[in-house]
Design a protein around this motif. Structure first.
Motif, PDB file in Angstrom:
ATOM      1  N   LEU A 185      51.024  34.966  15.087  1.00  0.00           N
ATOM      2  CA  LEU A 185      49.995  35.062  14.292  1.00  0.00           C
ATOM      3  C   LEU A 185      48.666  34.248  14.959  1.00  0.00           C
ATOM      4  O   LEU A 185      47.716  34.895  14.661  1.00  0.00           O
ATOM      5  N   LEU A 186      49.175  33.156  15.239  1.00  0.00           N
ATOM      6  CA  LEU A 186      47.947  32.371  15.800  1.00  0.00           C
ATOM      7  C   LEU A 186      47.348  33.076  16.972  1.00  0.00           C
ATOM      8  O   LEU A 186      45.897  33.242  17.183  1.00  0.00           O
ATOM      9  N   VAL A 187      47.945  33.917  17.980  1.00  0.00           N
ATOM     10  CA  VAL A 187      47.609  34.392  19.056  1.00  0.00           C
ATOM     11  C   VAL A 187      46.801  35.496  18.591  1.00  0.00           C
ATOM     12  O   VAL A 187      45.800  35.972  19.094  1.00  0.00           O
ATOM     13  N   PHE A 188      47.219  36.611  17.605  1.00  0.00           N
ATOM     14  CA  PHE A 188      46.656  37.496  17.131  1.00  0.00           C
ATOM     15  C   PHE A 188      45.279  37.256  16.548  1.00  0.00           C
ATOM     16  O   PHE A 188      44.372  37.815  16.570  1.00  0.00           O
ATOM     17  N   PHE A 189      45.399  36.078  15.813  1.00  0.00           N
ATOM     18  CA  PHE A 189      44.206  35.809  14.976  1.00  0.00           C
ATOM     19  C   PHE A 189      43.096  35.412  16.008  1.00  0.00           C
ATOM     20  O   PHE A 189      41.956  35.785  15.803  1.00  0.00           O
ATOM     21  N   LEU A 190      43.389  34.616  17.202  1.00  0.00           N
ATOM     22  CA  LEU A 190      42.459  34.175  18.193  1.00  0.00           C
ATOM     23  C   LEU A 190      42.008  35.240  18.940  1.00  0.00           C
ATOM     24  O   LEU A 190      40.828  35.295  19.147  1.00  0.00           O
ATOM     25  N   TRP A 207      41.520  38.097  17.658  1.00  0.00           N
ATOM     26  CA  TRP A 207      40.629  39.015  16.772  1.00  0.00           C
ATOM     27  C   TRP A 207      39.256  38.220  16.690  1.00  0.00           C
ATOM     28  O   TRP A 207      38.278  38.974  16.647  1.00  0.00           O
ATOM     29  N   ARG A 208      39.563  37.117  16.507  1.00  0.00           N
ATOM     30  CA  ARG A 208      38.020  36.224  16.450  1.00  0.00           C
ATOM     31  C   ARG A 208      37.453  36.304  17.821  1.00  0.00           C
ATOM     32  O   ARG A 208      36.097  36.458  17.523  1.00  0.00           O
ATOM     33  N   ASP A 209      37.989  36.256  18.775  1.00  0.00           N
ATOM     34  CA  ASP A 209      37.207  36.387  20.043  1.00  0.00           C
ATOM     35  C   ASP A 209      36.463  37.988  20.175  1.00  0.00           C
ATOM     36  O   ASP A 209      35.241  38.069  20.595  1.00  0.00           O
ATOM     37  N   LEU A 210      37.330  39.004  19.755  1.00  0.00           N
ATOM     38  CA  LEU A 210      36.654  40.203  19.591  1.00  0.00           C
ATOM     39  C   LEU A 210      35.499  40.081  18.753  1.00  0.00           C
ATOM     40  O   LEU A 210      34.486  40.669  19.213  1.00  0.00           O
ATOM     41  N   GLN A 211      35.372  39.651  17.336  1.00  0.00           N
ATOM     42  CA  GLN A 211      34.316  39.496  16.772  1.00  0.00           C
ATOM     43  C   GLN A 211      33.151  38.629  17.225  1.00  0.00           C
ATOM     44  O   GLN A 211      31.844  39.462  17.180  1.00  0.00           O
ATOM     45  N   LYS A 212      33.455  37.619  18.074  1.00  0.00           N
ATOM     46  CA  LYS A 212      32.278  36.971  18.840  1.00  0.00           C
ATOM     47  C   LYS A 212      31.934  37.952  19.685  1.00  0.00           C
ATOM     48  O   LYS A 212      30.684  37.924  19.907  1.00  0.00           O
ATOM     49  N   ASP A 213      32.480  38.543  20.383  1.00  0.00           N
ATOM     50  CA  ASP A 213      31.971  39.409  21.489  1.00  0.00           C
ATOM     51  C   ASP A 213      30.992  40.600  20.942  1.00  0.00           C
ATOM     52  O   ASP A 213      30.117  40.918  21.434  1.00  0.00           O
TER      53      ASP A 213
END
Length: 61
Positions: free
Chosen positions: A18-23, A25-31
């Motif tokens: 879950l942590l990996v997928f969350f990180l 996903w957040r990286d994608l949002q920032k990009d």
């Protein structure tokens, strides 16, 4: 992904999955946010260049 895949991943690897997928996903949002800002800045700079070019006096050469 099916529910059985998620259950297998979580039971085998725990909260790390879950942590990996969350990180990711957040990286994608920032990009996406950075790309949107850069696109807007590019359009503003292009418009400013056009306005400056239109207002500069043209030489007679």
């Amino acid at each position: 992904m099916t529910d059985s895949v998620w259950i297998a991943l979580l039971s085998e690897h725990g909260p790390w999955v879950l942590l990996v997928f969350f990180l990711l996903w957040r990286d994608l949002q920032k990009d996406e946010a950075v790309r949107g800002i850069l696109d807007k800045n590019t359009s503003v700079l292009t418009e400013m260049a056009v306005l400056i070019r239109e207002r500069l006096p043209r030489g007679n050469s």
